[in-house]
Design a protein around this motif. Structure first.
Motif, PDB file in Angstrom:
ATOM      1  N   GLU A  18      -6.887   0.816  -1.576  1.00 13.60           N
ATOM      2  CA  GLU A  18      -6.539  -0.242  -2.521  1.00 13.60           C
ATOM      3  C   GLU A  18      -5.035  -0.426  -2.547  1.00 13.60           C
ATOM      4  O   GLU A  18      -4.272   0.517  -2.322  1.00 13.60           O
ATOM      5  CB  GLU A  18      -7.048   0.085  -3.931  1.00 13.60           C
ATOM      6  CG  GLU A  18      -8.565   0.174  -4.050  1.00 13.60           C
ATOM      7  CD  GLU A  18      -9.003   0.477  -5.464  1.00 13.60           C
ATOM      8  OE1 GLU A  18      -8.110   0.692  -6.320  1.00 13.60           O
ATOM      9  OE2 GLU A  18     -10.212   0.515  -5.718  1.00 13.60           O
ATOM     10  N   ALA A  19      -4.633  -1.646  -2.823  1.00 14.16           N
ATOM     11  CA  ALA A  19      -3.199  -1.952  -2.893  1.00 14.16           C
ATOM     12  C   ALA A  19      -2.595  -1.331  -4.146  1.00 14.16           C
ATOM     13  O   ALA A  19      -3.242  -1.256  -5.197  1.00 14.16           O
ATOM     14  CB  ALA A  19      -2.983  -3.459  -2.886  1.00 14.16           C
ATOM     15  N   SER A  20      -1.355  -0.879  -4.019  1.00 14.46           N
ATOM     16  CA  SER A  20      -0.648  -0.310  -5.160  1.00 14.46           C
ATOM     17  C   SER A  20       0.140  -1.355  -5.939  1.00 14.46           C
ATOM     18  O   SER A  20       0.589  -1.085  -7.055  1.00 14.46           O
ATOM     19  CB  SER A  20       0.303   0.789  -4.684  1.00 14.46           C
ATOM     20  OG  SER A  20       1.226   0.275  -3.734  1.00 14.46           O
ATOM     21  N   PRO A  46      -1.964  -0.505   5.242  1.00 16.89           N
ATOM     22  CA  PRO A  46      -2.347   0.802   4.693  1.00 16.89           C
ATOM     23  C   PRO A  46      -2.247   1.942   5.708  1.00 16.89           C
ATOM     24  O   PRO A  46      -1.825   3.049   5.355  1.00 16.89           O
ATOM     25  CB  PRO A  46      -3.788   0.579   4.225  1.00 16.89           C
ATOM     26  CG  PRO A  46      -4.262  -0.642   4.951  1.00 16.89           C
ATOM     27  CD  PRO A  46      -3.065  -1.487   5.162  1.00 16.89           C
ATOM     28  N   TYR A  62       0.848  -1.187   0.000  1.00 19.53           N
ATOM     29  CA  TYR A  62       0.000   0.000   0.000  1.00 19.53           C
ATOM     30  C   TYR A  62       0.888   1.243   0.000  1.00 19.53           C
ATOM     31  O   TYR A  62       1.943   1.259   0.640  1.00 19.53           O
ATOM     32  CB  TYR A  62      -0.926   0.014   1.214  1.00 19.53           C
ATOM     33  CG  TYR A  62      -1.912  -1.134   1.225  1.00 19.53           C
ATOM     34  CD1 TYR A  62      -3.175  -1.000   0.649  1.00 19.53           C
ATOM     35  CD2 TYR A  62      -1.580  -2.355   1.809  1.00 19.53           C
ATOM     36  CE1 TYR A  62      -4.072  -2.053   0.659  1.00 19.53           C
ATOM     37  CE2 TYR A  62      -2.476  -3.410   1.819  1.00 19.53           C
ATOM     38  CZ  TYR A  62      -3.720  -3.252   1.242  1.00 19.53           C
ATOM     39  OH  TYR A  62      -4.609  -4.295   1.241  1.00 19.53           O
TER      40      TYR A  62
END
Length: 218
Positions: free
Chosen positions: A164-166, A124, A50
């Motif tokens: 959201e995950a990167s 996150p 994240y």
């Protein structure tokens, strides 16, 4: 019981024979399928990452030229990941300096006196905390020398917790793996052993006795 010393050679001949027997598209299909499976597995098993970003801006004081703020912003972007800044940031972020050095990246703009502080983490909320902690520490160190630089560093935007995950998803890594597998399959297709060409039929030449018989008949 000892292994047959000829067995590796037999396996090599068998593999070459099988490679020659395969149709040309088989290597491509196998490479795409295997690469896609490996890429999807990697994307599914990898821990999501994240990313959160905070922004600070350099503001000139009345005694400074506005163009000086741009130059100092470039300098602050380079020192943001130095030990002096990260040493204070570790207290607010709750993580050691080596972790901060691995997860924090900075970026500056040639047109605006702004510094972007980006942090990456598997959690996150921790990504946002790290970005804000480094920005806070950088602002504090920059403003300690405001009387001599005549430039003030202010927080422009705080980092928020990403939703959201990167990192790339399993679908994306699967497509990348399939593309790489197809490329390797194409290369293998170029270097694979070729089938030996069949010898061309040769015309038979009659011997001297046969030629004499033909002349007698004429």
């Amino acid at each position: 019981m000892t292994d047959n010393p000829d067995r590796p050679a037999e396996w090599a001949r068998w593999a070459l024979a099988r490679a020659r027997a395969l149709p040309p598209w088989a290597l491509l299909a196998a490479g795409v399928l295997l690469g896609g499976m490996l890429g999807s597995a990697y994307g599914g098993l990898r821990t999501p990452q994240y990313t959160a970003t905070s922004y600070v801006i350099a503001v000139p004081t009345k005694q400074s030229d506005p163009a000086a703020a741009l130059g100092f912003a470039q300098a602050y972007g380079r020192v943001a990941t130095q030990l002096a800044v990260l040493g204070d940031a570790q207290v607010w972020a709750g993580v050691p300096v080596p972790t901060l050095r691995e997860s924090v990246r900075t970026a500056t703009s040639p047109d605006a006196p702004m510094v972007a502080v980006t942090a990456t983490s598997t959690e996150p909320d921790l990504a946002a905390d790290i970005a804000n902690a480094v920005s806070r520490s950088l602002t504090r160190h920059a403003n300690d020398s405001e009387d001599s630089t005549h430039v003030e560093l202010l927080q422009f935007s705080r980092a928020i917790e990403p939703t959201e995950a990167s990192s790339a998803s399993a679908a994306v890594t699967g497509l990348v793996g399939a593309s790489a597998g197809g490329l390797l399959g194409g290369l293998a297709l170029l270097v694979r052993p070729r089938r030996a060409p069949e010898p061309a039929p040769t015309a038979s030449v009659p011997g001297p006795a046969t030629a004499a018989v033909f002349r007698g008949q004429l």
